[in-house]
Design a protein around this motif. Structure first.
Motif, PDB file in Angstrom:
ATOM      1  N   ALA A 137       2.406  36.768  19.384  1.00 59.06           N
ATOM      2  CA  ALA A 137       2.720  35.341  19.242  1.00 59.06           C
ATOM      3  C   ALA A 137       1.828  34.502  20.162  1.00 59.06           C
ATOM      4  O   ALA A 137       1.331  33.447  19.763  1.00 59.06           O
ATOM      5  N   LYS A 138       1.614  34.971  21.389  1.00 53.73           N
ATOM      6  CA  LYS A 138       0.752  34.221  22.311  1.00 53.73           C
ATOM      7  C   LYS A 138      -0.705  34.247  21.849  1.00 53.73           C
ATOM      8  O   LYS A 138      -1.421  33.266  21.992  1.00 53.73           O
ATOM      9  N   LEU A 139      -1.128  35.389  21.303  1.00 51.81           N
ATOM     10  CA  LEU A 139      -2.490  35.460  20.765  1.00 51.81           C
ATOM     11  C   LEU A 139      -2.653  34.502  19.592  1.00 51.81           C
ATOM     12  O   LEU A 139      -3.678  33.833  19.462  1.00 51.81           O
ATOM     13  N   ALA A 140      -1.638  34.456  18.731  1.00 52.36           N
ATOM     14  CA  ALA A 140      -1.695  33.551  17.581  1.00 52.36           C
ATOM     15  C   ALA A 140      -1.837  32.111  18.044  1.00 52.36           C
ATOM     16  O   ALA A 140      -2.650  31.347  17.492  1.00 52.36           O
ATOM     17  N   LYS A 141      -1.071  31.756  19.040  1.00 53.48           N
ATOM     18  CA  LYS A 141      -1.138  30.392  19.564  1.00 53.48           C
ATOM     19  C   LYS A 141      -2.506  30.121  20.196  1.00 53.48           C
ATOM     20  O   LYS A 141      -3.105  29.076  19.968  1.00 53.48           O
ATOM     21  N   LYS A 142      -3.013  31.080  20.962  1.00 54.68           N
ATOM     22  CA  LYS A 142      -4.318  30.933  21.627  1.00 54.68           C
ATOM     23  C   LYS A 142      -5.446  30.723  20.616  1.00 54.68           C
ATOM     24  O   LYS A 142      -6.325  29.891  20.817  1.00 54.68           O
TER      25      LYS A 142
END
Length: 173
Positions: A137-142
């Motif tokens: 999820a954090k990678l997707a946001k990044k």
């Protein structure tokens, strides 16, 4: 087709909140749940009308349940692939012989070369996930992409690394 679009839009307007809640209960991620429901909407837009309003509603709920099942299957498959290259499979910290140590170093070199064959974005994403433990999820946001796109990219990267390390992994396992 215009009639079906209007019918489907009304169905989603009436049931979207319940569908997302149903998916959230099963996968525990509101963002992914909303994405799955939206994907079902897009697929049903192309499939066509079942005829009766009750049949359309049943098809809608069945399609969302099937999408959840597909999501679980693909997540399991990706998790299995992601666990395919573990540090203990390539690097033996306490090698008993110089041969084992050299073999482990060769495997690490092969992994390094495999990572260099990737695009910078794919390599960075893989390292952030596998080494730094950054969530999907954090990678997707990044990167400004969906969680599903991150999962697919990581799975492609893992397959690439597994193919390059196949000779070394067979010996180490």
């Amino acid at each position: 087709m215009s009639f079906w679009r209007n019918t489907l839009a009304k169905l989603f307007e009436d049931h979207r909140r319940q569908l997302v809640a149903m998916v959230v209960r099963r996968i525990r991620d509101r963002e992914v749940a909303a994405e799955l429901v939206q994907d079902v909407y897009a697929r049903l837009m192309q499939s066509g009308d079942c005829g009766e309003p009750e049949a359309n509603t049943k098809m809608l709920y069945a399609s969302v349940r099937n999408a959840v099942i597909d999501h679980h299957r693909s997540t399991f498959g990706r998790a299995k692939a992601m666990n395919g290259v573990l540090p203990d499979q390539i690097w033996q910290c306490e090698t008993t012989s110089p041969y084992d140590h050299a073999e482990a170093r060769q495997a690490l070199s092969a992994l390094d070369r495999a990572l260099l064959e990737l695009s910078p974005k794919a390599r960075e994403m893989f390292i952030l996930h596998r080494v730094d433990g950054i969530s999907n999820a954090k990678l997707a946001k990044k990167y400004g992409i969906s969680v599903s796109a991150v999962e697919k990219q990581l799975a492609r990267t893992m397959r690439h690394c597994q193919e390059r390390l196949a000779a070394y992994r067979d010996d180490v396992l």
